[in-house]
Scaffold this motif. Structure first.
Motif, PDB file in Angstrom:
ATOM      1  N   VAL A 113      34.077 -30.168  76.847  1.00 61.06           N
ATOM      2  CA  VAL A 113      33.667 -31.193  77.800  1.00 61.06           C
ATOM      3  C   VAL A 113      34.775 -31.272  78.845  1.00 61.06           C
ATOM      4  N   ASN A 114      34.454 -30.910  80.085  1.00 62.06           N
ATOM      5  CA  ASN A 114      35.470 -30.778  81.124  1.00 62.06           C
ATOM      6  C   ASN A 114      35.748 -32.082  81.864  1.00 62.06           C
ATOM      7  N   THR A 115      34.764 -32.538  82.607  1.00 59.91           N
ATOM      8  CA  THR A 115      34.981 -33.731  83.432  1.00 59.91           C
ATOM      9  C   THR A 115      33.764 -34.637  83.390  1.00 59.91           C
ATOM     10  N   ALA A 116      34.004 -35.904  83.691  1.00 66.15           N
ATOM     11  CA  ALA A 116      32.908 -36.853  83.853  1.00 66.15           C
ATOM     12  C   ALA A 116      33.092 -37.535  85.193  1.00 66.15           C
ATOM     13  N   ASN A 117      32.022 -37.536  85.968  1.00 69.31           N
ATOM     14  CA  ASN A 117      32.048 -38.193  87.266  1.00 69.31           C
ATOM     15  C   ASN A 117      31.256 -39.491  87.133  1.00 69.31           C
ATOM     16  N   ASP A 118      31.936 -40.549  86.677  1.00 65.01           N
ATOM     17  CA  ASP A 118      31.276 -41.837  86.459  1.00 65.01           C
ATOM     18  C   ASP A 118      31.130 -42.589  87.764  1.00 65.01           C
ATOM     19  N   ASN A 119      29.958 -43.157  87.953  1.00 68.16           N
ATOM     20  CA  ASN A 119      29.700 -43.964  89.137  1.00 68.16           C
ATOM     21  C   ASN A 119      28.923 -45.198  88.675  1.00 68.16           C
ATOM     22  N   GLY A 120      29.642 -46.180  88.149  1.00 63.25           N
ATOM     23  CA  GLY A 120      28.985 -47.376  87.615  1.00 63.25           C
ATOM     24  C   GLY A 120      28.163 -47.033  86.392  1.00 63.25           C
ATOM     25  N   ASP A 121      26.835 -47.219  86.505  1.00 62.35           N
ATOM     26  CA  ASP A 121      25.953 -46.983  85.364  1.00 62.35           C
ATOM     27  C   ASP A 121      25.370 -45.578  85.340  1.00 62.35           C
ATOM     28  N   SER A 122      25.894 -44.681  86.179  1.00 63.92           N
ATOM     29  CA  SER A 122      25.423 -43.298  86.113  1.00 63.92           C
ATOM     30  C   SER A 122      26.622 -42.361  86.019  1.00 63.92           C
ATOM     31  N   VAL A 125      28.333 -35.364  83.498  1.00 70.27           N
ATOM     32  CA  VAL A 125      29.352 -34.806  82.609  1.00 70.27           C
ATOM     33  C   VAL A 125      29.217 -33.288  82.630  1.00 70.27           C
ATOM     34  N   LYS A 126      30.318 -32.611  82.972  1.00 67.49           N
ATOM     35  CA  LYS A 126      30.311 -31.154  83.074  1.00 67.49           C
ATOM     36  C   LYS A 126      30.927 -30.541  81.812  1.00 67.49           C
ATOM     37  N   THR A 127      30.218 -29.566  81.249  1.00 69.88           N
ATOM     38  CA  THR A 127      30.717 -28.894  80.046  1.00 69.88           C
ATOM     39  C   THR A 127      30.649 -27.382  80.238  1.00 69.88           C
ATOM     40  N   THR A 128      31.399 -26.676  79.404  1.00 67.01           N
ATOM     41  CA  THR A 128      31.330 -25.218  79.347  1.00 67.01           C
ATOM     42  C   THR A 128      30.982 -24.827  77.914  1.00 67.01           C
ATOM     43  N   VAL A 129      29.987 -23.955  77.770  1.00 67.34           N
ATOM     44  CA  VAL A 129      29.601 -23.456  76.451  1.00 67.34           C
ATOM     45  C   VAL A 129      29.981 -21.985  76.370  1.00 67.34           C
ATOM     46  N   ILE A 130      30.701 -21.628  75.310  1.00 65.35           N
ATOM     47  CA  ILE A 130      31.041 -20.222  75.064  1.00 65.35           C
ATOM     48  C   ILE A 130      30.224 -19.793  73.847  1.00 65.35           C
ATOM     49  N   LYS A 136      29.797 -17.165  78.764  1.00 60.60           N
ATOM     50  CA  LYS A 136      30.050 -18.550  79.166  1.00 60.60           C
ATOM     51  C   LYS A 136      28.911 -19.081  80.002  1.00 60.60           C
ATOM     52  N   ALA A 137      28.666 -20.378  79.880  1.00 68.36           N
ATOM     53  CA  ALA A 137      27.697 -21.041  80.755  1.00 68.36           C
ATOM     54  C   ALA A 137      28.196 -22.446  81.062  1.00 68.36           C
ATOM     55  N   SER A 138      27.978 -22.865  82.313  1.00 66.75           N
ATOM     56  CA  SER A 138      28.313 -24.253  82.632  1.00 66.75           C
ATOM     57  C   SER A 138      27.048 -25.093  82.475  1.00 66.75           C
ATOM     58  N   ILE A 139      27.196 -26.214  81.792  1.00 62.93           N
ATOM     59  CA  ILE A 139      26.072 -27.111  81.539  1.00 62.93           C
ATOM     60  C   ILE A 139      26.485 -28.520  81.950  1.00 62.93           C
ATOM     61  N   ASP A 140      25.693 -29.107  82.835  1.00 65.13           N
ATOM     62  CA  ASP A 140      25.960 -30.465  83.316  1.00 65.13           C
ATOM     63  C   ASP A 140      24.878 -31.406  82.807  1.00 65.13           C
TER      64      ASP A 140
END
Length: 194
Positions: A113-122, A125-130, A136-140
């Motif tokens: 789990v790389n980063t989370a871009n929180d904006n109040g109630d939304s 979340v960006k993840t990488t799956v190996i 590799k694949a990026s999954i948001d």
């Protein structure tokens, strides 16, 4: 060999089906669900067992009505309450049937789990799956917070949205056969997947 995006989407969805207490941040939520579901999948002897866990937990992870509304797009507004309920039920089954089957295949995937871009109630979340041979694949994950708990309403694999993917084919079906035709089509797919 390349794994198609529906397989990767199945990883994304299956990783979120799990049992755990609500985590405070969206990042913690995704991390907790990922850790728990990988554990479940690794311990499950078969897809049937894994699917039972999915069905049990899916409503605590996904906002299926919102997911369905987005996938159906502009046609959602013209659907009756009964049609909306049927569409949501069938689409939920389709997701569980189609993507639940792939969980065992990806049980040795490693997720970061790389980063989370929180904006109040939304949040996004960006993840990488190996998986596989160091593929590799990026999954948001797109999440919304309702009543102090997060729900996922879209998943993007390599920037391709699950909702947008379905929307194209759903719109085509509705223009040819109407809302009831789409419900019937989803129902038939679900029956075939049983």
């Amino acid at each position: 060999s390349d794994v198609c995006s529906s397989d990767l989407t199945s990883v994304a969805l299956s990783l979120l089906f799990a049992t755990s207490a609500f985590a405070e941040t969206s990042k913690e939520f995704v991390q907790a669900k990922t850790d728990t579901v990988l554990n479940i999948v690794q311990k499950s002897k078969d897809v049937v067992t894994a699917k039972k866990e999915i069905v049990k937990e899916s409503d605590t992870i996904f906002d299926f009505q919102r997911l369905t509304a987005f996938a159906v797009g502009k046609n959602w507004r013209s659907a009756t309450p009964e049609q909306k309920t049927k569409l949501t039920t069938e689409f939920k089954s389709l997701l569980i049937n189609t993507y639940g089957n792939a969980m065992i295949k990806f049980k040795n995937a490693k997720v970061t789990v790389n980063t989370a871009n929180d904006n109040g109630d939304s949040s996004i979340v960006k993840t990488t799956v190996i998986y596989g041979e160091n593929q590799k694949a990026s999954i948001d994950y797109q999440l919304n917070k309702n009543d102090n708990s997060w729900r996922v309403f879209d998943v993007s694999v390599e920037n391709i949205s699950l909702v947008m993917n379905y929307r194209t084919s759903f719109n085509e079906t509705v223009s040819k056969k109407g809302i009831d035709g789409l419900i019937e089509e989803l129902h038939q797919k679900n029956e075939a997947n049983k």
